[in-house]
Structures are given as structure tokens and as C-alpha cells.
Write a protein that holds these residues in place. Structure first.
Motif, mmCIF file in Angstrom:
data_model
loop_
_atom_site.group_PDB
_atom_site.id
_atom_site.type_symbol
_atom_site.label_atom_id
_atom_site.label_comp_id
_atom_site.label_asym_id
_atom_site.label_seq_id
_atom_site.Cartn_x
_atom_site.Cartn_y
_atom_site.Cartn_z
ATOM 1 N N ASN A 44 -13.326 -3.003 9.590
ATOM 2 C CA ASN A 44 -14.247 -3.402 8.529
ATOM 3 C C ASN A 44 -13.534 -3.769 7.233
ATOM 4 N N GLY A 45 -12.201 -3.692 7.194
ATOM 5 C CA GLY A 45 -11.451 -4.020 5.988
ATOM 6 C C GLY A 45 -11.715 -3.071 4.839
ATOM 7 N N MET A 46 -11.868 -1.797 5.169
ATOM 8 C CA MET A 46 -12.201 -0.794 4.153
ATOM 9 C C MET A 46 -11.183 0.358 4.184
ATOM 10 N N ILE A 47 -11.077 1.040 3.051
ATOM 11 C CA ILE A 47 -10.303 2.272 2.940
ATOM 12 C C ILE A 47 -11.314 3.380 2.661
ATOM 13 N N GLU A 48 -11.296 4.424 3.473
ATOM 14 C CA GLU A 48 -12.247 5.523 3.314
ATOM 15 C C GLU A 48 -11.545 6.718 2.674
ATOM 16 N N PHE A 49 -12.116 7.200 1.571
ATOM 17 C CA PHE A 49 -11.579 8.344 0.847
ATOM 18 C C PHE A 49 -12.469 9.544 1.126
ATOM 19 N N HIS A 50 -11.846 10.628 1.543
ATOM 20 C CA HIS A 50 -12.589 11.853 1.864
ATOM 21 C C HIS A 50 -12.505 12.822 0.692
ATOM 22 N N VAL A 51 -13.659 13.348 0.346
ATOM 23 C CA VAL A 51 -13.783 14.354 -0.700
ATOM 24 C C VAL A 51 -14.514 15.514 -0.042
ATOM 25 N N GLY A 52 -13.743 16.436 0.533
ATOM 26 C CA GLY A 52 -14.359 17.492 1.319
ATOM 27 C C GLY A 52 -15.043 16.875 2.523
ATOM 28 N N SER A 53 -16.340 17.180 2.715
ATOM 29 C CA SER A 53 -17.078 16.635 3.860
ATOM 30 C C SER A 53 -17.711 15.278 3.543
ATOM 31 N N LEU A 54 -17.620 14.835 2.294
ATOM 32 C CA LEU A 54 -18.177 13.547 1.895
ATOM 33 C C LEU A 54 -17.089 12.483 1.914
ATOM 34 N N SER A 55 -17.502 11.211 1.917
ATOM 35 C CA SER A 55 -16.515 10.136 1.874
ATOM 36 C C SER A 55 -17.102 8.921 1.172
ATOM 37 N N GLN A 56 -16.201 8.049 0.730
ATOM 38 C CA GLN A 56 -16.595 6.787 0.110
ATOM 39 C C GLN A 56 -15.636 5.716 0.588
ATOM 40 N N LYS A 57 -16.182 4.558 0.915
ATOM 41 C CA LYS A 57 -15.358 3.433 1.351
ATOM 42 C C LYS A 57 -15.228 2.419 0.231
ATOM 43 N N LEU A 58 -14.004 1.899 0.071
ATOM 44 C CA LEU A 58 -13.723 0.833 -0.879
ATOM 45 C C LEU A 58 -13.039 -0.301 -0.129
ATOM 46 N N PRO A 59 -13.208 -1.533 -0.582
ATOM 47 C CA PRO A 59 -12.563 -2.662 0.097
ATOM 48 C C PRO A 59 -11.041 -2.529 0.089
ATOM 49 N N ALA A 60 -10.429 -2.771 1.234
ATOM 50 C CA ALA A 60 -8.968 -2.670 1.359
ATOM 51 C C ALA A 60 -8.270 -3.668 0.445
ATOM 52 N N LYS A 61 -8.920 -4.787 0.148
ATOM 53 C CA LYS A 61 -8.311 -5.801 -0.720
ATOM 54 C C LYS A 61 -8.051 -5.260 -2.124
ATOM 55 N N ASP A 62 -8.788 -4.212 -2.534
ATOM 56 C CA ASP A 62 -8.567 -3.588 -3.844
ATOM 57 C C ASP A 62 -7.217 -2.876 -3.915
ATOM 58 N N PHE A 63 -6.575 -2.671 -2.764
ATOM 59 C CA PHE A 63 -5.324 -1.914 -2.707
ATOM 60 C C PHE A 63 -4.138 -2.779 -2.301
ATOM 61 N N GLU A 64 -4.309 -4.089 -2.353
ATOM 62 C CA GLU A 64 -3.203 -5.005 -2.051
ATOM 63 C C GLU A 64 -2.217 -5.066 -3.205
ATOM 64 N N ILE A 65 -2.717 -4.929 -4.436
ATOM 65 C CA ILE A 65 -1.888 -4.982 -5.636
ATOM 66 C C ILE A 65 -1.483 -3.566 -6.023
ATOM 67 N N ILE A 66 -0.221 -3.402 -6.416
ATOM 68 C CA ILE A 66 0.264 -2.107 -6.888
ATOM 69 C C ILE A 66 -0.025 -2.032 -8.383
ATOM 70 N N HIS A 67 -0.865 -1.084 -8.772
ATOM 71 C CA HIS A 67 -1.300 -0.930 -10.162
ATOM 72 C C HIS A 67 -0.362 -0.020 -10.948
ATOM 73 N N LEU A 96 1.453 11.955 6.114
ATOM 74 C CA LEU A 96 1.221 10.597 6.593
ATOM 75 C C LEU A 96 0.951 10.572 8.088
ATOM 76 N N GLY A 97 0.034 9.727 8.477
ATOM 77 C CA GLY A 97 -0.231 9.422 9.872
ATOM 78 C C GLY A 97 -0.493 7.936 9.961
ATOM 79 N N TYR A 98 -0.569 7.388 11.151
ATOM 80 C CA TYR A 98 -0.797 5.963 11.282
ATOM 81 C C TYR A 98 -2.219 5.631 10.827
ATOM 82 N N GLY A 99 -2.336 4.908 9.721
ATOM 83 C CA GLY A 99 -3.635 4.524 9.186
ATOM 84 C C GLY A 99 -4.364 5.629 8.463
ATOM 85 N N LYS A 100 -3.648 6.706 8.105
ATOM 86 C CA LYS A 100 -4.338 7.799 7.407
ATOM 87 C C LYS A 100 -3.360 8.665 6.620
#
Length: 159
Positions: free
Chosen positions: A117-140, A86-90
Motif C-alpha cells: 500500500n506504500g505506507m509506513i505503519e507506526f505502532h504506539v502500544g496497541s494502536l497504530s497510524q499509517k503515513l505515506p512512505a513517500k514522506d520518508f524518501e527525504i532525510i530531514h 531491525l528486521g526486514y521491513g520493520k
């Protein structure tokens, strides 16, 4: 008055176990916002977790497996054991999380919060994908493999 070594050891163990109990009483989802991470980044099905205060490394054990969660249109698979730092924001050095891209599962190696930008960026090796942070407000909750199979059928019907 002299204390025997056994009394000192027993007293030390008692204090250590009390410290651990109070720490484990904190829900890991309540800990995430302290690191500027959304509560819904992890599924609700947490059996146990540990966090090293020395270097912020963590280990999480899920109570149910397999564990699939769908965030918007992204299907994510959580292993029984999830690790990272864990780190701050990452979250770095991630293991135990995979995302489905097209027809393959790719390991998520890091997660960053892009607060501007209200996004969460997921890193997959050197690639990444951003998803809206609002998708992670609810615990699934974890879903069974049936969700993964249904998602695969939906993908194949689009081709």
C-alpha cells in the motif's frame, strides 16, 4: 619464533579497531534500505550509531537536541539516544521516538513497512497510524523546540 602475549593483544586490538572504522564509515541512512526501510525514517543529525550483527539491535546518538521533525502533518520528537531492533521491513522494541497525538506525546514502539500500500505503519502500544512512505524518501534535519511550539499554536487555533 614465539610471540609475546602483549604483541598478540595489540595486534588483535588493531584488527578490531580497523573493523570498527570500516563499519562506522557506512552512513546509517544507507543501511536502512538493506532492511527495506526508507532512508528518511531517521533525521540527518546522526552523531554515531552501533548495530549488533548478532541480534540486529541498534543504538543511535543524535548530534543535535532537541530534535523535532515534521512528516507531512505528523510531528515527531527524537530523543538524544534512539534504540531498537531491525528486521526486514520493520523496527521493533523502539525507544527514543515519540509522536504528538492531539495534545500528548506518545512513544512509538514499532515501525512496519506496508509495501503493498506504500505506507509506513507506526505502532504506539496497541494502536497504530499509517503515513505515506513517500514522506520518508527525504532525510530531514532536526528542528528546535520552536517548531513544536509553532505546531502547538496551530493546533490550538483550530479548536
Amino acid at each position: 619464533m614465539a610471540f609475546s602475549p602483549m604483541v598478540l593483544v595489540a595486534t588483535s586490538l588493531c584488527f578490531l579497531s580497523l573493523a570498527h572504522l570500516s563499519f562506522s564509515a557506512t552512513d546509517v541512512h544507507d543501511l536502512l534500505p538493506q532492511y527495506n526501510l526508507p532512508k528518511g525514517l531517521l533525521p540527518i543529525n546522526i552523531k554515531s550509531y552501533s548495530l549488533s550483527k548478532a541480534d540486529d539491535t541498534f543504538t543511535i546518538e543524535l548530534s543535535s537536541y532537541p530534535c523535532y521533525v515534521k512528516f507531512n502533518d505528523q510531528l515527531v520528537h527524537f530523543d538524544k539516544i534512539i534504540k531498537g531492533k531491525l528486521g526486514y521491513g520493520k523496527v521493533s522494541e523502539v525507544s527514543g521516538i515519540r509522536a504528538k497525538k492531539f495534545f500528548i506525546w506518545v512513544p512509538v514502539t514499532g515501525i512496519d513497512v506496508d509495501q503493498d500500500n506504500g505506507m509506513i505503519e507506526f505502532h504506539v502500544g496497541s494502536l497504530s497510524q499509517k503515513l505515506p512512505a513517500k514522506d520518508f524518501e527525504i532525510i530531514h534535519s532536526c528542528k528546535s523546540k520552536g517548531l513544536q511550539e509553532l505546531f502547538s499554536l496551530m493546533e490550538s487555533s483550530l479548536i
